[in-house]
Design a protein around this motif. Structure first.
Motif, short mmCIF file in Angstrom:
data_model
loop_
_atom_site.label_atom_id
_atom_site.label_comp_id
_atom_site.label_asym_id
_atom_site.label_seq_id
_atom_site.Cartn_x
_atom_site.Cartn_y
_atom_site.Cartn_z
N THR A 5 6.44 115.57 -13.91
CA THR A 5 7.83 115.84 -14.21
C THR A 5 8.61 114.54 -14.36
N HIS A 6 9.74 114.65 -15.01
CA HIS A 6 10.64 113.52 -15.21
C HIS A 6 11.06 112.94 -13.86
N ASP A 7 11.40 113.79 -12.93
CA ASP A 7 11.83 113.34 -11.60
C ASP A 7 10.71 112.63 -10.85
N PHE A 8 9.47 113.09 -11.02
CA PHE A 8 8.34 112.45 -10.38
C PHE A 8 8.17 111.01 -10.87
N VAL A 9 8.26 110.82 -12.18
CA VAL A 9 8.09 109.48 -12.76
C VAL A 9 9.22 108.56 -12.31
N ILE A 10 10.45 109.06 -12.36
CA ILE A 10 11.59 108.25 -11.90
C ILE A 10 11.41 107.90 -10.42
N GLY A 11 10.98 108.84 -9.62
CA GLY A 11 10.74 108.58 -8.20
C GLY A 11 9.67 107.52 -7.98
N GLN A 12 8.60 107.58 -8.77
CA GLN A 12 7.55 106.58 -8.66
C GLN A 12 8.08 105.18 -9.01
N LEU A 13 8.92 105.10 -10.02
CA LEU A 13 9.48 103.81 -10.41
C LEU A 13 10.50 103.31 -9.39
N LYS A 14 11.31 104.21 -8.85
CA LYS A 14 12.28 103.82 -7.83
C LYS A 14 11.59 103.37 -6.55
N ALA A 15 10.47 103.98 -6.23
CA ALA A 15 9.75 103.65 -5.00
C ALA A 15 9.25 102.20 -5.02
N LEU A 16 9.13 101.62 -6.19
CA LEU A 16 8.71 100.22 -6.27
C LEU A 16 9.79 99.28 -5.76
N ALA A 17 11.05 99.71 -5.80
CA ALA A 17 12.19 98.89 -5.37
C ALA A 17 12.18 97.54 -6.06
N GLN A 19 13.00 95.55 -10.07
CA GLN A 19 13.47 95.63 -11.45
C GLN A 19 12.63 94.75 -12.36
N ASP A 20 11.58 94.15 -11.81
CA ASP A 20 10.70 93.28 -12.58
C ASP A 20 9.98 94.11 -13.65
N PRO A 21 10.15 93.75 -14.92
CA PRO A 21 9.53 94.53 -16.00
C PRO A 21 8.01 94.61 -15.89
N GLN A 22 7.37 93.57 -15.40
CA GLN A 22 5.91 93.59 -15.27
C GLN A 22 5.46 94.58 -14.20
N VAL A 23 6.19 94.65 -13.11
CA VAL A 23 5.86 95.58 -12.03
C VAL A 23 6.06 97.02 -12.51
N LEU A 24 7.17 97.26 -13.21
CA LEU A 24 7.44 98.61 -13.71
C LEU A 24 6.41 99.02 -14.76
N GLU A 25 6.06 98.10 -15.65
CA GLU A 25 5.06 98.41 -16.67
C GLU A 25 3.69 98.67 -16.04
N GLU A 89 14.08 105.67 -20.01
CA GLU A 89 15.37 105.94 -19.38
C GLU A 89 15.60 105.02 -18.19
N PHE A 90 14.58 104.84 -17.37
CA PHE A 90 14.70 104.01 -16.17
C PHE A 90 14.95 102.55 -16.53
N THR A 91 14.20 102.04 -17.51
CA THR A 91 14.34 100.63 -17.87
C THR A 91 15.62 100.35 -18.66
N GLY A 94 19.42 104.07 -17.37
CA GLY A 94 19.90 105.45 -17.28
C GLY A 94 19.70 106.06 -15.91
N ALA A 95 18.72 105.55 -15.17
CA ALA A 95 18.47 106.05 -13.82
C ALA A 95 18.92 105.00 -12.81
N SER A 96 19.56 105.44 -11.77
CA SER A 96 20.05 104.53 -10.75
C SER A 96 18.89 103.93 -9.98
N LEU A 97 18.99 102.66 -9.64
CA LEU A 97 17.95 101.98 -8.89
C LEU A 97 18.09 102.15 -7.40
N VAL A 98 19.06 102.92 -6.96
CA VAL A 98 19.26 103.14 -5.53
C VAL A 98 18.22 104.15 -5.04
N VAL A 99 17.47 103.74 -4.03
CA VAL A 99 16.46 104.62 -3.46
C VAL A 99 17.14 105.45 -2.37
#
Length: 101
Positions: A5-17, A19-25, A89-91, A94-99
């Motif tokens: 789901t969209h929320d699952f992916v956003i949650g996985q990206l937020k859990a990284l805490a 904003q480094d593009p390499q980490v997100l990729e 959306e996250f990059t 569009g999605a807040s980076l606040v965990v």
């Protein structure tokens, strides 16, 4: 994991805490790699099902196998679209980076 789901992916990206593009990729690639067994497995069942439908007796097993394999293939492609859309959306901010928590 059959449905992403969209929320699952956003949650996985937020859990990284991060904003480094390499980490997100890297996390995006991990999520995509989790879909590979679905794609390869369904492709194998598509081939086996197609071969089984050659005979009349085999068609009783082959046709449902083709239908299920086609559905799994469709599901894997839909999951990849969800992963890419949520990542974009996250990059893009569009999605807040606040965990939460």
């Amino acid at each position: 994991m059959l449905t992403v789901t969209h929320d699952f992916v956003i949650g996985q990206l937020k859990a990284l805490a991060s904003q480094d593009p390499q980490v997100l990729e890297s996390r995006r690639q991990q999520l995509i790699q989790q879909q590979q067994p679905l794609k390869l497995g369904s492709l194998a069942f598509l081939v086996i099902g197609a071969i089984m439908t050659i005979s009349v007796i085999g068609a009783f097993v082959g046709l449902p196998m083709l239908a299920i394999a086609g559905w799994v293939q469709w599901k894997a492609r839909a999951n990849l679209k969800v992963i890419d859309g949520a990542y974009r959306e996250f990059t893009s901010g569009g999605a807040s980076l606040v965990v939460p928590g």
